[in-house]
Design a protein around this motif. Structure first.
Motif, PDB file in Angstrom:
ATOM      1  N   PRO A  37       0.817  -1.223   0.000  1.00 42.83           N
ATOM      2  CA  PRO A  37       0.000   0.000   0.000  1.00 42.83           C
ATOM      3  C   PRO A  37       0.843   1.262   0.000  1.00 42.83           C
ATOM      4  O   PRO A  37       0.712   2.111   0.871  1.00 42.83           O
ATOM      5  CB  PRO A  37      -0.805  -0.140   1.293  1.00 42.83           C
ATOM      6  N   ARG A  38       1.747   1.417  -1.010  1.00 41.25           N
ATOM      7  CA  ARG A  38       2.591   2.600  -1.060  1.00 41.25           C
ATOM      8  C   ARG A  38       1.778   3.868  -1.241  1.00 41.25           C
ATOM      9  O   ARG A  38       2.100   4.921  -0.705  1.00 41.25           O
ATOM     10  CB  ARG A  38       3.590   2.482  -2.212  1.00 41.25           C
ATOM     11  N   ALA A  39       0.668   3.744  -1.995  1.00 40.12           N
ATOM     12  CA  ALA A  39      -0.135   4.935  -2.263  1.00 40.12           C
ATOM     13  C   ALA A  39      -0.727   5.519  -0.987  1.00 40.12           C
ATOM     14  O   ALA A  39      -1.002   6.711  -0.910  1.00 40.12           O
ATOM     15  CB  ALA A  39      -1.253   4.602  -3.246  1.00 40.12           C
ATOM     16  N   SER A  40      -0.907   4.685   0.033  1.00 39.18           N
ATOM     17  CA  SER A  40      -1.505   5.180   1.269  1.00 39.18           C
ATOM     18  C   SER A  40      -0.594   6.172   1.978  1.00 39.18           C
ATOM     19  O   SER A  40      -1.043   6.937   2.823  1.00 39.18           O
ATOM     20  CB  SER A  40      -1.814   4.012   2.205  1.00 39.18           C
TER      21      SER A  40
ATOM     22  N   PRO B 251       4.126   8.912  12.372  1.00 45.43           N
ATOM     23  CA  PRO B 251       5.258   8.552  11.508  1.00 45.43           C
ATOM     24  C   PRO B 251       5.003   7.235  10.790  1.00 45.43           C
ATOM     25  O   PRO B 251       4.502   6.281  11.371  1.00 45.43           O
ATOM     26  CB  PRO B 251       6.431   8.431  12.495  1.00 45.43           C
ATOM     27  N   THR B 252       5.318   7.207   9.510  1.00 46.22           N
ATOM     28  CA  THR B 252       5.183   5.983   8.725  1.00 46.22           C
ATOM     29  C   THR B 252       6.496   5.711   8.021  1.00 46.22           C
ATOM     30  O   THR B 252       7.125   6.618   7.489  1.00 46.22           O
ATOM     31  CB  THR B 252       4.070   6.116   7.668  1.00 46.22           C
ATOM     32  N   ARG B 253       6.897   4.469   8.040  1.00 43.80           N
ATOM     33  CA  ARG B 253       8.138   4.086   7.371  1.00 43.80           C
ATOM     34  C   ARG B 253       7.831   3.805   5.908  1.00 43.80           C
ATOM     35  O   ARG B 253       6.915   3.059   5.589  1.00 43.80           O
ATOM     36  CB  ARG B 253       8.742   2.851   8.034  1.00 43.80           C
ATOM     37  N   LEU B 254       8.606   4.418   5.032  1.00 45.82           N
ATOM     38  CA  LEU B 254       8.338   4.285   3.611  1.00 45.82           C
ATOM     39  C   LEU B 254       8.673   2.893   3.114  1.00 45.82           C
ATOM     40  O   LEU B 254       9.710   2.322   3.464  1.00 45.82           O
ATOM     41  CB  LEU B 254       9.154   5.314   2.821  1.00 45.82           C
ATOM     42  N   ALA B 255       7.781   2.364   2.277  1.00 47.08           N
ATOM     43  CA  ALA B 255       8.085   1.106   1.607  1.00 47.08           C
ATOM     44  C   ALA B 255       9.285   1.320   0.697  1.00 47.08           C
ATOM     45  O   ALA B 255       9.432   2.361   0.070  1.00 47.08           O
ATOM     46  CB  ALA B 255       6.878   0.648   0.791  1.00 47.08           C
ATOM     47  N   GLY B 256      10.160   0.336   0.632  1.00 45.36           N
ATOM     48  CA  GLY B 256      11.316   0.428  -0.248  1.00 45.36           C
ATOM     49  C   GLY B 256      12.522   1.096   0.369  1.00 45.36           C
ATOM     50  O   GLY B 256      13.522   1.320  -0.311  1.00 45.36           O
ATOM     51  N   SER B 257      12.472   1.420   1.679  1.00 46.59           N
ATOM     52  CA  SER B 257      13.591   2.144   2.288  1.00 46.59           C
ATOM     53  C   SER B 257      14.648   1.227   2.887  1.00 46.59           C
ATOM     54  O   SER B 257      15.699   1.695   3.316  1.00 46.59           O
ATOM     55  CB  SER B 257      13.064   3.093   3.371  1.00 46.59           C
TER      56      SER B 257
END
Length: 471
Positions: free
Chosen positions: A174-177, A204-210
């Motif tokens: 759910p990267r778009a979220s 705080p949200t941790r980004l997908a792909g990091s």
């Protein structure tokens, strides 16, 4: 439903006729909003990627000058512009003839159907007009706080790196979220201020792909680089918008082919008057014309859908599940390649001009797939932070060498943001190379490790198959 707030009564009727015909043909789309603009205003909107408002950047101004001069000198003309949003927003040019407006409207409904149903667009932000406005306000505030010169330098570095993303990441979670959550927080904060309630900080949200290894270099920088808060925010804006536009790069051939396929059917199926047929044929043939050695996405796309239709494929299923790579992989065969003169061309050093260098359809198909895979960008992976704190990236070589000095300029922006040297491993004419950017400038050295890490990945055909299955 179609909305036509500033169209003439005649154009409103034609828009409704086109919508009714599109629905009758099986197309399904969000509400479509048509706006009519003068050519200059349309060029201005086009420079912003189709949006009425974005953050200020000299790059958008440069794009406007290019578009406006092309139109003024009769070298180019934008017939239509449509953006992926709910409602879908489409622009008409005031100077177009009635036949051209009909063509554009039918074409737009094809795009709108594609935006809504193609799987690669599913994760995109559907309220992107509001998101762009929110981004513009955030960047405007940063400019006021940090100064326009500092902002411009940061934006330039970020935009240079916007190609270092993972085209397949949005389908993996759910990267778009991430962006949706920030929009919802901004709206809630505004309402809290109006009501006199305290504003809660965003969660705080941790980004997908990091996490390493990753192809999403911007996510890694946002999470781990020693940046100030405003610099992270600039990177977030650039990353969000780059991911929004990513499916358009991945499906350009399909999207334009689908829209052209349906505008042709709808117009010749009853939307045109008899007196307009010749003008339509001239306009349509101009848009779908192809010169030897040049790829016209309108031409290739519509011919692929026509080929699929003749073979009895479910066209609506095809437009739902594929991107350009997997679509071409499934449909291009020897018959199609020969009928459409899909050959490999080379410059003729003696006589000038272009000449056919290879007619083998499998070779042609492989080269076409290679050029389209990974959204047409080099496949570069951020692999590790070495013992000295430097970033190590590897170019997953697919048979095409990088221009190493240009690659050095790219990673120099990465090094500036990371605050330490950056190494890019690649192959050049089969030899391992390491491009390094840091305080000492850019250097290129031989590197045996690059041969091990940058070996050719799976072929574009195999990557297309695997990603199609995952999708």
């Amino acid at each position: 439903m179609v909305r036509t707030p500033n169209l003439s009564a005649r154009l409103k009727r034609e828009a409704q006729r086109a919508e009714d015909a599109a629905h009758a043909a099986g197309l399904d789309f969000f509400e479509v909003l048509f706006e009519i603009l003068d050519a200059r205003d349309l060029n201005a909107v086009a420079a912003y990627g189709g949006f009425p408002r974005r953050y200020a950047s000299w790059r958008f101004g440069m794009d406007f000058e290019r578009l406006h001069k092309g139109y003024s000198y009769g070298l180019s003309k934008i017939y239509e512009l449509v953006i992926n949003n709910d409602p879908t927003i489409a622009y008409l040019v005031r100077s177009n003839s009635l036949m051209e407006q009909k063509l554009v409207m039918a074409h737009v409904f094809g795009h709108a159907d594609f935006f809504k149903h193609n799987v690669w667009f599913a994760p995109t932000e559907r309220r992107m007009v509001q998101a762009m406005e929110s981004n513009a306000e955030r960047i405007k505030q940063i400019s006021a706080d940090q100064g326009q010169d500092n902002l411009d330098r940061m934006l330039d570095r970020a935009l240079c790196l916007e190609g270092l993303l993972d085209p397949y990441l949005p389908l993996q979670g759910p990267r778009a979220s991430e962006s949706v959550g920030r929009i919802d927080h901004a709206r809630a904060s505004f309402e809290a201020v109006l009501d006199g309630r305290p504003v809660r900080p965003p969660e705080p949200t941790r980004l997908a792909g990091s996490a390493l290894p990753t192809y999403d270099c911007l996510a890694f920088l946002i999470e781990h680089a020693p940046l100030e808060a405003w610099q992270r925010e600039v990177l977030r804006v650039v990353r969000d918008e780059a991911y929004y536009f990513m499916p358009q790069r991945q499906t350009k051939i399909m999207n334009e082919g689908w829209a052209s396929f349906w505008h042709s059917r709808l117009l010749t199926g009853g939307l045109l008057d008899g007196s307009e047929i010749i003008d339509f044929a001239d306009c349509h043939s101009g848009a779908t014309a192809a010169q030897s050695g040049q790829l016209n996405p309108y031409k290739l796309g519509i011919e692929l859908f026509r080929h699929a239709d003749r073979l009895g494929h479910d066209l609506f299923r095809l437009r739902k599940i594929h991107n350009d790579t997997s679509f071409i992989d499934e449909l291009v065969d020897e018959e199609f390649a020969l009928e459409n003169e899909l050959f490999i061309y080379r410059d003729n050093p003696k006589g000038g001009g272009r000449q056919v260098a290879d007619r083998d359809w499998k070779t042609v198909k492989q080269q076409l797939l290679s050029s389209l895979s990974w959204a047409g960008q080099p496949r570069i992976q951020l692999q590790e932070v070495d013992s000295e704190g430097a970033l190590v990236l590897a170019h997953m070589h697919d048979g095409r060498d990088l221009v190493l000095q240009e690659a050095g300029q790219l990673i120099s922006n990465l090094a500036h943001l990371w605050g330490a040297p950056v190494h890019l491993l690649s192959l050049d004419q089969g030899q391992g190379k390491r491009v390094t950017a840091g305080e000492a400038g850019i250097s290129v050295a031989d590197c045996e490790l690059a041969v091990e890490r940058c070996g050719a990945p799976a072929s574009p055909v195999e990557r297309g198959d695997s990603k199609r299955q995952a999708g």
